[in-house]
Design a protein around this motif. Structure first.
Motif, short mmCIF file in Angstrom:
data_model
loop_
_atom_site.label_atom_id
_atom_site.label_comp_id
_atom_site.label_asym_id
_atom_site.label_seq_id
_atom_site.Cartn_x
_atom_site.Cartn_y
_atom_site.Cartn_z
N PRO A 296 0.82 -1.23 0.00
CA PRO A 296 0.00 0.00 0.00
C PRO A 296 0.84 1.27 0.00
CG PRO A 296 -0.81 -1.53 1.65
CD PRO A 296 0.45 -2.09 1.12
N CYS A 297 1.99 1.26 0.65
CA CYS A 297 2.84 2.45 0.66
C CYS A 297 3.38 2.76 -0.74
CB CYS A 297 4.00 2.27 1.63
SG CYS A 297 3.47 2.31 3.35
N VAL A 298 3.75 1.74 -1.47
CA VAL A 298 4.21 1.95 -2.85
C VAL A 298 3.06 2.48 -3.71
CG1 VAL A 298 5.06 0.76 -4.91
CG2 VAL A 298 6.07 0.27 -2.69
N GLY A 299 1.87 1.95 -3.50
CA GLY A 299 0.71 2.44 -4.23
C GLY A 299 0.40 3.89 -3.93
N LEU A 300 0.57 4.29 -2.68
CA LEU A 300 0.36 5.69 -2.32
C LEU A 300 1.38 6.59 -3.01
CD1 LEU A 300 -0.43 5.51 1.49
CD2 LEU A 300 -1.97 6.17 -0.35
N MET A 301 2.62 6.17 -3.05
CA MET A 301 3.66 6.98 -3.67
C MET A 301 3.45 7.08 -5.19
SD MET A 301 5.20 8.02 -1.11
CE MET A 301 6.56 8.89 -1.80
N ASP B 17 -0.23 12.18 -7.03
CA ASP B 17 -0.89 13.31 -7.70
C ASP B 17 -2.42 13.24 -7.58
OD1 ASP B 17 1.56 14.32 -8.47
OD2 ASP B 17 1.52 13.30 -10.42
N SER B 18 -2.96 12.06 -7.84
CA SER B 18 -4.42 11.93 -7.74
C SER B 18 -4.89 12.03 -6.30
CB SER B 18 -4.89 10.62 -8.38
OG SER B 18 -4.33 9.52 -7.70
N LEU B 19 -4.07 11.58 -5.35
CA LEU B 19 -4.44 11.71 -3.94
C LEU B 19 -4.46 13.17 -3.51
CD1 LEU B 19 -2.47 8.75 -2.33
CD2 LEU B 19 -4.92 8.95 -2.63
#
Length: 120
Positions: free
Chosen positions: A69-74, A78-80
């Motif tokens: 999940p941390c890699v997905g957040l990084m 931009d969209s987050l």
């Protein structure tokens, strides 16, 4: 690690995957397997020694599950950032539901445990 406990974990995960394919395509199979494990433990009433011996060594590797999940957040930063208000609102709403529900569940479990001690 006892094979019996590990076998139960794998069987419940496979059963969850089958139920996901047949009945609940929106839920992941491993989550359904965890729910089945939870229901089984509720009816069984205690944690079997073989299952405890199989899962205890796995708990030390639990933080590794947070890497994905941390890699997905990084990767989606931009969209987050563009949706921060919606995300903050949904987290706040979830908190308003989760905290009282957790308190109620804890009180219910404590009362249930006290009743079991009195009856035995």
């Amino acid at each position: 690690m006892p094979v019996n406990g590990l076998t139960w974990l794998v069987v419940l995960q496979l059963l969850g995957a089958l139920l996901q394919q047949w009945l609940l395509p929106t839920l992941p199979g491993p989550i359904i397997g965890l729910l089945l494990l939870f229901i089984w433990l509720l009816f069984y009433g205690r944690l079997p020694k073989s299952l405890e011996a199989a899962t205890s060594p796995l708990l030390q590797y639990l933080p590794l599950l947070l890497v994905v999940p941390c890699v997905g957040l990084m990767n989606n930063l931009d969209s987050l950032q563009s949706q921060w208000l919606v995300i903050a609102g949904s987290l706040f709403g979830a908190m308003l539901i989760t905290i009282p529900l957790s308190g109620w569940l804890m009180q219910w479990l404590i009362r249930r445990q006290q009743q079991k001690k009195r009856s035995s």
